[in-house]
Design an enzyme around this catalytic site. Sequence first.
Site, PDB file in Angstrom:
ATOM      1  N   ARG A   1      -6.384   4.672  -2.993  1.00 48.93           N
ATOM      2  CA  ARG A   1      -6.954   4.172  -4.161  1.00 48.93           C
ATOM      3  C   ARG A   1      -6.058   2.904  -4.780  1.00 48.93           C
ATOM      4  NH1 ARG A   1      -8.547   9.493  -7.801  1.00 48.93           N
ATOM      5  NH2 ARG A   1     -10.186   7.861  -8.773  1.00 48.93           N
ATOM      6  N   PRO A   2      -6.122   1.851  -4.106  1.00 54.51           N
ATOM      7  CA  PRO A   2      -5.128   0.737  -4.629  1.00 54.51           C
ATOM      8  C   PRO A   2      -5.864   0.139  -5.807  1.00 54.51           C
ATOM      9  CG  PRO A   2      -6.683  -0.126  -2.696  1.00 54.51           C
ATOM     10  CD  PRO A   2      -6.758   1.606  -3.175  1.00 54.51           C
TER      11      PRO A   2
ATOM     12  N   ARG B   1      -4.441   8.294 -12.486  1.00 54.94           N
ATOM     13  CA  ARG B   1      -4.818   7.048 -12.441  1.00 54.94           C
ATOM     14  C   ARG B   1      -5.224   6.212 -13.377  1.00 54.94           C
ATOM     15  NH1 ARG B   1      -5.845   3.665  -8.018  1.00 54.94           N
ATOM     16  NH2 ARG B   1      -7.827   2.519  -8.481  1.00 54.94           N
TER      17      ARG B   1
ATOM     18  N   LYS C   1     -15.726  12.815 -19.421  1.00 53.08           N
ATOM     19  CA  LYS C   1     -14.169  12.518 -19.277  1.00 53.08           C
ATOM     20  C   LYS C   1     -14.182  10.786 -18.557  1.00 53.08           C
ATOM     21  CE  LYS C   1     -12.103  13.235 -14.734  1.00 53.08           C
ATOM     22  NZ  LYS C   1     -11.452  12.234 -14.418  1.00 53.08           N
ATOM     23  N   ASN C   2     -14.782  10.686 -17.908  1.00 50.69           N
ATOM     24  CA  ASN C   2     -14.749   9.269 -17.598  1.00 50.69           C
ATOM     25  C   ASN C   2     -15.223   8.215 -18.348  1.00 50.69           C
ATOM     26  OD1 ASN C   2     -13.669  10.315 -15.253  1.00 50.69           O
ATOM     27  ND2 ASN C   2     -15.629   9.767 -13.713  1.00 50.69           N
TER      28      ASN C   2
ATOM     29  N   ASP D   1     -18.176  11.919  -6.984  1.00 45.51           N
ATOM     30  CA  ASP D   1     -17.338  13.109  -7.741  1.00 45.51           C
ATOM     31  C   ASP D   1     -18.225  14.333  -7.940  1.00 45.51           C
ATOM     32  OD1 ASP D   1     -15.450  11.631  -8.498  1.00 45.51           O
ATOM     33  OD2 ASP D   1     -15.983  11.094 -10.688  1.00 45.51           O
TER      34      ASP D   1
ATOM     35  N   CYS E   1      -3.071   9.001  -4.486  1.00 46.88           N
ATOM     36  CA  CYS E   1      -3.811  10.056  -5.012  1.00 46.88           C
ATOM     37  C   CYS E   1      -4.206  11.012  -3.820  1.00 46.88           C
ATOM     38  CB  CYS E   1      -5.091   9.558  -5.870  1.00 46.88           C
ATOM     39  SG  CYS E   1      -6.141  10.772  -6.084  1.00 46.88           S
TER      40      CYS E   1
ATOM     41  N   ASP F   1      -5.790  -3.306  -6.412  1.00 49.83           N
ATOM     42  CA  ASP F   1      -5.847  -4.700  -6.230  1.00 49.83           C
ATOM     43  C   ASP F   1      -6.962  -5.463  -6.758  1.00 49.83           C
ATOM     44  OD1 ASP F   1      -7.499  -3.201  -4.149  1.00 49.83           O
ATOM     45  OD2 ASP F   1      -7.883  -4.744  -3.006  1.00 49.83           O
ATOM     46  N   LEU F   2      -7.989  -4.883  -6.922  1.00 41.19           N
ATOM     47  CA  LEU F   2      -9.389  -5.582  -7.735  1.00 41.19           C
ATOM     48  C   LEU F   2      -9.119  -5.696  -9.035  1.00 41.19           C
ATOM     49  CD1 LEU F   2     -12.172  -3.612  -5.884  1.00 41.19           C
ATOM     50  CD2 LEU F   2     -11.196  -5.742  -5.436  1.00 41.19           C
TER      51      LEU F   2
ATOM     52  N   ARG G   1      -8.064  19.365 -15.854  1.00 42.57           N
ATOM     53  CA  ARG G   1      -8.000  17.784 -16.208  1.00 42.57           C
ATOM     54  C   ARG G   1      -9.355  17.356 -16.471  1.00 42.57           C
ATOM     55  NH1 ARG G   1      -6.166  14.304 -11.430  1.00 42.57           N
ATOM     56  NH2 ARG G   1      -6.896  13.079 -13.002  1.00 42.57           N
TER      57      ARG G   1
HETATM   58  C1  UD1 Z   1     -13.596   6.500 -10.914  1.00 48.47           C
HETATM   59  C2  UD1 Z   1     -13.645   7.440 -11.810  1.00 48.47           C
HETATM   60  C3  UD1 Z   1     -13.760   8.778 -10.610  1.00 48.47           C
HETATM   61  C4  UD1 Z   1     -14.614   8.333  -9.314  1.00 48.47           C
HETATM   62  C5  UD1 Z   1     -14.640   6.959  -9.038  1.00 48.47           C
HETATM   63  C6  UD1 Z   1     -15.634   6.703  -8.091  1.00 48.47           C
HETATM   64  C7  UD1 Z   1     -12.654   7.315 -13.765  1.00 48.47           C
HETATM   65  C8  UD1 Z   1     -11.757   7.655 -14.978  1.00 48.47           C
HETATM   66  N1  UD1 Z   1     -12.648   7.980 -12.540  1.00 48.47           N
HETATM   67  O1  UD1 Z   1     -12.402   6.358 -10.380  1.00 48.47           O
HETATM   68  O2  UD1 Z   1     -14.035  10.028 -11.282  1.00 48.47           O
HETATM   69  O3  UD1 Z   1     -14.498   9.184  -8.435  1.00 48.47           O
HETATM   70  O4  UD1 Z   1     -14.783   5.999 -10.204  1.00 48.47           O
HETATM   71  O5  UD1 Z   1     -17.035   6.772  -8.705  1.00 48.47           O
HETATM   72  O6  UD1 Z   1     -13.797   6.908 -14.373  1.00 48.47           O
HETATM   73  N2  UD1 Z   1     -10.633   0.434  -4.871  1.00 48.47           N
HETATM   74  C9  UD1 Z   1      -9.969  -0.662  -4.341  1.00 48.47           C
HETATM   75  N3  UD1 Z   1      -9.167  -1.582  -4.950  1.00 48.47           N
HETATM   76  C10 UD1 Z   1      -9.179  -1.459  -6.436  1.00 48.47           C
HETATM   77  C11 UD1 Z   1      -9.925  -0.398  -7.035  1.00 48.47           C
HETATM   78  C12 UD1 Z   1     -10.586   0.430  -6.309  1.00 48.47           C
HETATM   79  O7  UD1 Z   1      -9.995  -0.831  -3.036  1.00 48.47           O
HETATM   80  O8  UD1 Z   1      -8.683  -2.356  -6.983  1.00 48.47           O
HETATM   81  C13 UD1 Z   1     -11.421   1.227  -4.063  1.00 48.47           C
HETATM   82  C14 UD1 Z   1     -10.904   2.742  -4.279  1.00 48.47           C
HETATM   83  O9  UD1 Z   1      -9.747   3.034  -3.223  1.00 48.47           O
HETATM   84  C15 UD1 Z   1     -12.165   3.665  -3.676  1.00 48.47           C
HETATM   85  C16 UD1 Z   1     -13.299   2.836  -4.297  1.00 48.47           C
HETATM   86  O10 UD1 Z   1     -12.814   1.412  -4.509  1.00 48.47           O
HETATM   87  O11 UD1 Z   1     -12.116   3.799  -2.496  1.00 48.47           O
HETATM   88  C17 UD1 Z   1     -13.981   3.228  -5.624  1.00 48.47           C
HETATM   89  O12 UD1 Z   1     -12.679   3.439  -6.532  1.00 48.47           O
HETATM   90  P1  UD1 Z   1     -13.110   3.066  -8.131  1.00 48.47           P
HETATM   91  O13 UD1 Z   1     -14.518   2.907  -8.434  1.00 48.47           O
HETATM   92  O14 UD1 Z   1     -12.221   1.944  -8.651  1.00 48.47           O
HETATM   93  O15 UD1 Z   1     -12.877   4.699  -8.776  1.00 48.47           O
HETATM   94  P2  UD1 Z   1     -11.745   4.750  -9.910  1.00 48.47           P
HETATM   95  O16 UD1 Z   1     -12.125   3.858 -11.264  1.00 48.47           O
HETATM   96  O17 UD1 Z   1     -10.437   4.932  -9.743  1.00 48.47           O
END
Ligand code: UD1
Length: 418
Positions: free
Chosen positions: A123-124, A94, A22-23, A307, A118, A126-127, A399
């Site tokens: 889950r922002p 997301r 999926k990812n 996960d 979520c 910003d990055l 999903r």
């Molecule tokens: C992806 C996976 C999800 C998995 C997660 C962590 C997909 C579709 N989903 O989600 O299944 O649980 O990786 O392995 O691949 N964060 C920020 N700012 C940002 C982005 C992220 O603070 O701009 C934080 C998030 O709130 C969270 C952490 O970084 O606490 C990890 O998030 P991220 O690695 O971005 O997860 P996703 O890509 O959403």
Amino acid sequence: MGVFVIDGGIPLKGSVRISGAKNAILPSLAACLLTEGKNVLKDVPDLEDVHTMCDLLTSLGADIDFRPQEKEITIDTTNITVHTATYDLVNTMRASFLVMGPLLARKGMAKVSLPGGCAIGSRPVDLHLKGFSSLGATINTGHGYVEAKVKDKLSGARIYLDFPSVGATENILMAAVLAKGQTTIENAATEPEIIDLATMLVSMGANVSGAGTDTIRVIGTDKLYPVEHSIIPDRIEAGTYMIAAAMTGGDVFLENVMPDHLKPVTAKLREAGVEISEELTSIHIRNSRHLKAVDIKTHPHPGFPTDMQAQMTSFLCHAEGTSMIVETIFENRFMHVSELKRMGARIKIDGRTAIIEGGVPFMGAQVRATDLRAGAALILAGLCAKDRTEISDIYHIDRGYEKMEEKLRALGARIKRT
Ligand code: UD1
């Protein structure tokens, strides 16, 4: 919406083929936006999230032909006429935000709804936005949308991620491949799905190196070309079936797996007493009789994946002794715990730590899947409860797990969807 009814207590036996990840498929679908023409993706899982991403690409102007029987999707991206991803599609998933990087790179503008809060944490994004801004985009947010624009073309930059976010790494990577000059992403995520995306981008003609390490280098190109690409196997689905086999004392072969991608899960299960043998693309689980407590802390790859945390919670309820799980990635990812407690689990939560008193048998109960992996954890508990479990809100499970009840039934489980 449907309910899973499980009559537990049957040791699983037989073999199960693991679906495409999926990812990995979600970013791959978004990456098709970088090309003009027909892309073909293979070993595509038939999941709700895949349908949502296809709907989103269709809304942008792509022509999609999804053939679930053949596990293939053809995505014709010749006419991408829209650059807005609307609330209804981004809100349900997301990962929809991943269209922002490719749209910005191809069209010079992208307007994407901010993903809603979520269930598993805030889950922002910003990055992602800091990365686009470093590449020269102007970012505006308002009315629940983020709009990014660039006058001419994006320009390569050196980008340091404060946290190795999977989504931010993918989005910035997809934007950078069509930028002018060189981009370096430092403290990048190293997940296997990042490598899969980079492999696909390279076959499109992109110049990407270092994927799978914490520094990814990209030299931008003017044009990318449509490709055929096969999706890697789903390591989280595989890990879930490994636990199902172990918890039920079963004997199960997993086919179409990459054992290397499962190292942190395999190591913890072995430490807990699960007998696991690995071949090149298969894993065999058997003789899991005396399972014992282990401690776990989730980390970005190659650490223990968040996960798999919920499924491991169920597993450790079943193992003898007291275990501790620390969740470091998401701040609210213990929602399965209150549902597992309805099934007799003894778990205490203290902030980001769960303390599990194992060896207490699960009792069947009516429970609710609160998110995807929480739902999987309840299925695992239901499979080894001695009586009947009913799980509602199973759309969360659809999903991310392809035909889960069919796969489990083929292994002997008594599970049906009503
Ligand atoms: C992806 C996976 C999800 C998995 C997660 C962590 C997909 C579709 N989903 O989600 O299944 O649980 O990786 O392995 O691949 N964060 C920020 N700012 C940002 C982005 C992220 O603070 O701009 C934080 C998030 O709130 C969270 C952490 O970084 O606490 C990890 O998030 P991220 O690695 O971005 O997860 P996703 O890509 O959403």
